[in-house]
Design a protein around this motif. Structure first.
Motif, mmCIF file in Angstrom:
data_model
loop_
_atom_site.group_PDB
_atom_site.id
_atom_site.type_symbol
_atom_site.label_atom_id
_atom_site.label_comp_id
_atom_site.label_asym_id
_atom_site.label_seq_id
_atom_site.Cartn_x
_atom_site.Cartn_y
_atom_site.Cartn_z
ATOM 1 N N GLU A 22 0.826 -1.206 0.000
ATOM 2 C CA GLU A 22 0.000 0.000 0.000
ATOM 3 C C GLU A 22 0.864 1.262 0.000
ATOM 4 N N GLU A 25 2.492 1.758 -3.432
ATOM 5 C CA GLU A 25 1.487 2.279 -4.360
ATOM 6 C C GLU A 25 1.230 3.762 -4.098
ATOM 7 N N ARG A 26 1.117 4.145 -2.841
ATOM 8 C CA ARG A 26 0.878 5.547 -2.481
ATOM 9 C C ARG A 26 2.074 6.415 -2.902
ATOM 10 N N PHE A 27 3.286 5.914 -2.678
ATOM 11 C CA PHE A 27 4.496 6.652 -3.069
ATOM 12 C C PHE A 27 4.483 6.916 -4.570
ATOM 13 N N PHE A 29 1.930 7.041 -6.564
ATOM 14 C CA PHE A 29 0.853 7.958 -6.912
ATOM 15 C C PHE A 29 1.205 9.399 -6.516
ATOM 16 N N ASP A 30 1.853 9.561 -5.373
ATOM 17 C CA ASP A 30 2.160 10.890 -4.844
ATOM 18 C C ASP A 30 3.379 11.546 -5.470
ATOM 19 N N ASN A 31 4.241 10.773 -6.110
ATOM 20 C CA ASN A 31 5.511 11.297 -6.623
ATOM 21 C C ASN A 31 5.618 11.093 -8.124
ATOM 22 N N GLU A 32 5.291 12.147 -8.837
ATOM 23 C CA GLU A 32 5.365 12.076 -10.296
ATOM 24 C C GLU A 32 6.812 12.166 -10.767
ATOM 25 N N PHE A 44 11.806 14.519 -4.925
ATOM 26 C CA PHE A 44 11.315 13.866 -3.713
ATOM 27 C C PHE A 44 12.358 13.032 -2.975
ATOM 28 N N LEU A 74 7.060 5.099 -11.812
ATOM 29 C CA LEU A 74 6.752 6.486 -11.444
ATOM 30 C C LEU A 74 6.313 7.291 -12.668
ATOM 31 N N CYS A 77 2.726 6.096 -13.635
ATOM 32 C CA CYS A 77 1.738 6.640 -12.712
ATOM 33 C C CYS A 77 1.471 8.107 -13.043
ATOM 34 N N LYS A 81 -2.228 9.821 -14.183
ATOM 35 C CA LYS A 81 -2.860 10.944 -13.488
ATOM 36 C C LYS A 81 -3.211 12.073 -14.463
#
Length: 83
Positions: A22, A25-27, A29-32, A44, A74, A77, A81
């Motif tokens: 999880e 996956e969050r990393f 999504f949060d870090n383009e 980042f 990355l 993702c 987005k």
């Protein structure tokens, strides 16, 4: 002798990040990571994380593959987005 198996969860552990599915996956999504930015130049990373990634890319073929996979994930993702 390094006994850590090169894979994404272990890469996150090596970088001092949460390695749960999880959190990974969050990393992502949060870090383009735009196409024109090299993974080592991403905003980042801390200095030590970027240095570790640099060493992995330059000196260890197995880890380099995992870092390349992270870079591509990355970017993928970031593309999702935008749509």
């Amino acid at each position: 002798m390094n006994t850590v198996t090169p894979r994404m969860t272990n890469l996150f552990l090596q970088l001092g990040l949460d390695s749960s599915p999880e959190a990974i996956e969050r990393f992502m999504f949060d870090n383009e990571l735009p196409e024109d930015v090299h993974i080592l130049d991403a905003k980042f990373w801390t200095e030590s994380q970027a240095q570790m990634l640099r060493e992995m890319l330059c000196s260890d073929a197995e880890w380099a593959l995992v870092v390349d996979q992270l870079s591509q994930a990355l970017r993928d993702c970031a593309c999702r987005k935008e749509k």
